[in-house]
Design a protein around this motif. Structure first.
Motif, short mmCIF file in Angstrom:
data_model
loop_
_atom_site.label_atom_id
_atom_site.label_comp_id
_atom_site.label_asym_id
_atom_site.label_seq_id
_atom_site.Cartn_x
_atom_site.Cartn_y
_atom_site.Cartn_z
N PHE A 22 0.81 -1.21 0.00
CA PHE A 22 0.00 0.00 0.00
C PHE A 22 0.85 1.27 0.00
CE2 PHE A 22 -2.68 -3.22 2.29
CZ PHE A 22 -3.43 -3.55 1.16
N ILE A 23 2.02 1.17 -0.60
CA ILE A 23 2.88 2.33 -0.84
C ILE A 23 3.21 2.37 -2.33
CG2 ILE A 23 5.21 3.26 -0.46
CD1 ILE A 23 5.03 2.32 2.42
N VAL A 24 3.28 3.56 -2.91
CA VAL A 24 3.72 3.70 -4.29
C VAL A 24 5.23 3.53 -4.30
CG1 VAL A 24 3.78 5.21 -6.31
CG2 VAL A 24 1.78 5.23 -4.80
N ASN A 25 5.68 2.36 -4.66
CA ASN A 25 7.07 1.98 -4.49
C ASN A 25 7.96 2.44 -5.65
OD1 ASN A 25 6.74 0.25 -2.03
ND2 ASN A 25 5.41 -0.89 -3.41
N LEU A 26 9.21 2.69 -5.31
CA LEU A 26 10.22 3.05 -6.31
C LEU A 26 10.68 1.80 -7.05
CD1 LEU A 26 12.25 5.27 -7.38
CD2 LEU A 26 13.84 4.40 -5.65
N ARG A 27 10.73 1.89 -8.39
CA ARG A 27 11.21 0.79 -9.21
C ARG A 27 12.55 1.11 -9.89
NH1 ARG A 27 8.84 -2.91 -6.51
NH2 ARG A 27 6.57 -2.59 -6.36
N TYR A 28 12.70 2.33 -10.32
CA TYR A 28 13.97 2.76 -10.93
C TYR A 28 14.23 4.20 -10.51
CZ TYR A 28 12.85 -1.07 -14.21
OH TYR A 28 12.51 -2.28 -14.77
N ALA A 29 15.51 4.56 -10.47
CA ALA A 29 15.93 5.95 -10.26
C ALA A 29 17.17 6.19 -11.11
CB ALA A 29 16.22 6.23 -8.79
N PHE A 30 17.23 7.36 -11.74
CA PHE A 30 18.38 7.72 -12.55
C PHE A 30 18.31 9.21 -12.84
CE2 PHE A 30 14.93 6.21 -15.20
CZ PHE A 30 14.82 7.15 -16.22
N GLN A 31 19.29 9.72 -13.54
CA GLN A 31 19.31 11.14 -13.88
C GLN A 31 19.99 11.35 -15.23
OE1 GLN A 31 22.30 13.63 -11.71
NE2 GLN A 31 22.63 11.79 -10.46
N ASP A 32 19.70 12.50 -15.84
CA ASP A 32 20.46 12.95 -17.00
C ASP A 32 20.98 14.34 -16.69
OD1 ASP A 32 18.33 14.70 -17.39
OD2 ASP A 32 17.50 13.64 -19.12
N ASP A 33 21.39 15.09 -17.68
CA ASP A 33 21.99 16.39 -17.41
C ASP A 33 20.98 17.41 -16.90
OD1 ASP A 33 24.44 15.44 -18.22
OD2 ASP A 33 24.16 16.06 -20.31
N GLU A 34 19.69 17.22 -17.19
CA GLU A 34 18.67 18.20 -16.84
C GLU A 34 17.76 17.77 -15.69
OE1 GLU A 34 16.36 19.41 -20.19
OE2 GLU A 34 18.10 19.87 -21.44
N ASN A 35 17.51 16.48 -15.55
CA ASN A 35 16.47 16.02 -14.63
C ASN A 35 16.93 14.85 -13.77
OD1 ASN A 35 14.07 17.63 -15.70
ND2 ASN A 35 14.70 16.54 -17.55
N CYS A 36 16.29 14.74 -12.61
CA CYS A 36 16.35 13.52 -11.80
C CYS A 36 15.03 12.78 -12.00
CB CYS A 36 16.53 13.85 -10.32
SG CYS A 36 18.16 14.50 -9.89
N PHE A 37 15.09 11.45 -12.12
CA PHE A 37 13.92 10.66 -12.46
C PHE A 37 13.61 9.63 -11.38
CE2 PHE A 37 15.85 11.99 -16.45
CZ PHE A 37 14.78 12.50 -17.16
N PHE A 38 12.31 9.57 -11.00
CA PHE A 38 11.78 8.49 -10.17
C PHE A 38 10.81 7.70 -11.03
CE2 PHE A 38 12.70 11.97 -7.27
CZ PHE A 38 13.22 11.37 -6.13
N VAL A 39 11.00 6.41 -11.16
CA VAL A 39 10.05 5.55 -11.86
C VAL A 39 9.32 4.74 -10.79
CG1 VAL A 39 9.72 3.76 -13.59
CG2 VAL A 39 11.54 5.45 -13.89
N LEU A 40 8.03 4.96 -10.68
CA LEU A 40 7.23 4.45 -9.56
C LEU A 40 6.09 3.56 -10.04
CD1 LEU A 40 6.96 8.04 -8.10
CD2 LEU A 40 8.32 6.25 -7.03
N ASP A 41 5.50 2.83 -9.10
CA ASP A 41 4.30 2.05 -9.41
C ASP A 41 3.25 2.97 -10.02
OD1 ASP A 41 5.41 -0.24 -8.30
OD2 ASP A 41 4.56 0.14 -6.32
N LEU A 42 2.59 2.51 -11.07
CA LEU A 42 1.56 3.31 -11.73
C LEU A 42 0.21 3.09 -11.07
CD1 LEU A 42 0.68 5.17 -14.03
CD2 LEU A 42 0.38 3.12 -15.45
N MET A 43 -0.43 4.18 -10.69
CA MET A 43 -1.75 4.14 -10.06
C MET A 43 -2.75 4.79 -11.01
SD MET A 43 -1.31 2.69 -7.09
CE MET A 43 0.21 1.74 -7.20
N LEU A 44 -3.55 3.98 -11.67
CA LEU A 44 -4.47 4.49 -12.68
C LEU A 44 -5.82 4.94 -12.11
CD1 LEU A 44 -3.81 1.86 -15.51
CD2 LEU A 44 -3.02 4.24 -15.42
#
Length: 442
Positions: free
Chosen positions: A81-103
């Protein structure tokens, strides 16, 4: 001569995760530093939510420590029951969180559309969220910003806690840094905002004596449950000071039609969660006993706790899959107004001229891949991540649009007397800067 065919660059799925691994789909949310959009992993075809944060804006708003803190905390948690982190990474402009999708959308969206929710539905959400809170507290994490905006439904109607922007670790010593949404703050939390009148030395002594711990999350759950059932919050005020007074002093009142919307046992749970004395508040007995006490309450007799976390039970409310359960204007804005649309870009080789904050993100916002790495705890090493450039840490806004009374309030200064709050419309919550560190007040 014929034109040379431009073939796409092969994607290395065995290497570090990056934006090239995903297909970018529709935009579903917007925050202070970036947006949230649906993405699909090109290899697995799995769908996720991509939350991306613009580094330059993050630095400008002095939120670098919070982004890193959120990244680290999310690696520690994995719960149904938490929106869990699946991936994390960054590029030169942004930091990215890839999380469970809640539709299924967030509960603020459904509350505004429906006005209120059935007691049976709210009871189911409270059971699921109490399970998530118990897990967090067992791992020495308090959320500090539980509200309908931060509760997301999956397509089947299960509730999930999200947005760990201002979540922190806690230990035996009480915390004094204030960050969150005032309308959902517990009395012992709100009281820290009223200490600007005493002399600084007296204020510091009061702070060290009072403080707060994870008990505040159970109060916030009570405010959410009350609001979802009755369509209004239990404590309100026309001004910031009125709201603070109401939370600290006003008796808990019930709407005139309360008995039509909520059973007596339901009101008992709401009253127990909204108990001003943390020692008597539901959920607050140490060593998990508070959570077990809550589970045994007669209001939850219809909940099968043994199968709750496996999601075998059918939720009372199932979102309409044929409709967009979010504000569709984000997608339109992305199409018409975005001057720098998100796209995958190769990283620059030369990173020597980075500012101190950019370098901090480069070094500390590390990559994560849930299929290749075991989750680990950074506690207690990252309790206070401090900016290498400014020596302060700051609060960070939610990844979704703000709604009235749900903005972020954070206070700043080595003295509590240094905080400032602007008077604004009705029960809105105000934006400032976060206290540097609880250790300033010991």
């Amino acid at each position: 001569m014929g034109a040379v065919c431009c073939r796409p660059t092969p994607i290395d799925f065995d290497g570090d995760v990056n934006l090239f691994h995903f297909v970018l789909l529709r935009c579903v949310g917007k925050g202070a530093f970036g947006k949230v959009r649906v993405v699909q992993h090109k290899q697995t075809r799995d769908l996720y939510a991509l939350k991306y944060i613009n580094k330059a804006k993050c630095v400008k708003m002095k939120a670098v420590p919070n982004v890193i803190q959120e990244r680290r905390l999310l690696e520690e948690v994995d719960h149904p029951f938490i929106v869990n982190l699946r991936y994390a990474f960054q590029d030169d402009e942004n930091c990215f969180f890839v999380l469970d999708l809640m539709l299924g959308g967030d509960l603020r969206f459904h509350l505004e559309r429906l006005g209120s929710l059935q007691e049976e539905t709210v009871r189911f959400y409270v059971a699921q969220l109490s399970s998530a809170l118990a897990f967090l507290h067992d791992n020495n994490i308090m959320h500090r910003d539980l509200k309908p905006d931060n509760i997301l439904l999956d397509e089947k109607g299960n509730a999930h806690l999200t947005d760990f922007n201002i979540a922190v670790h806690f230990g035996e010593r009480r915390l004094t840094g204030v960050a969150g949404s005032m309308a959902y703050m517990a009395p012992e939390y709100v009281d820290l905002l009223t200490l600007s009148t005493p002399p600084p030395d007296r204020a510091l002594r009061i702070l060290a004596k009072r403080g707060y711990t994870y008990y505040i999350d159970w109060w916030s759950l009570g405010v959410c449950a009350y609001e979802l059932i009755f369509g209004r919050r239990p404590f309100r005020g026309r001004t910031n000071s009125d709201l603070t007074y109401s939370i600290s002093k006003d008796p808990l009142k019930w709407p005139e039609d309360a008995e039509k919307k909520c059973s007596r046992t339901g009101m008992q749970v709401l009253k127990g969660l909204l108990e001003r004395d943390p020692a008597r508040r539901f959920g607050c007995k140490p060593n998990g006993d508070g959570y077990q006490e809550l589970r045994r309450h007669p209001w939850f007799k219809t909940i099968d706790w043994d199968t709750l976390e496996s999601k075998e039970q059918i939720p009372p409310f199932i979102p309409d899959a044929k409709k967009a359960n979010f504000d569709a204007s984000h997608e339109l804005e992305e199409l018409l107004l975005e001057d720098n649309p998100l796209k995958a870009k190769a990283r620059k080789a030369n990173q020597d001229n980075l500012s101190a904050e950019m370098k901090q993100m480069e070094e500390q916002f590390t990559s994560y891949d849930f299929k290749k790495m075991q989750r680990r705890s950074y506690y207690p090493h990252n309790q206070h991540i401090v900016s290498t450039a400014t020596g302060t840490s700051s609060g960070m806004a939610s990844s979704r649009p703000e709604t009235p009374a749900d903005g972020l309030i954070v206070n700043n200064g080595v003295s509590i007397a240094g905080h400032s709050i602007d008077a604004r419309d009705s029960s809105d919550v105000y934006r400032g800067e976060k206290i540097t560190s609880e250790k300033d007040y010991s």
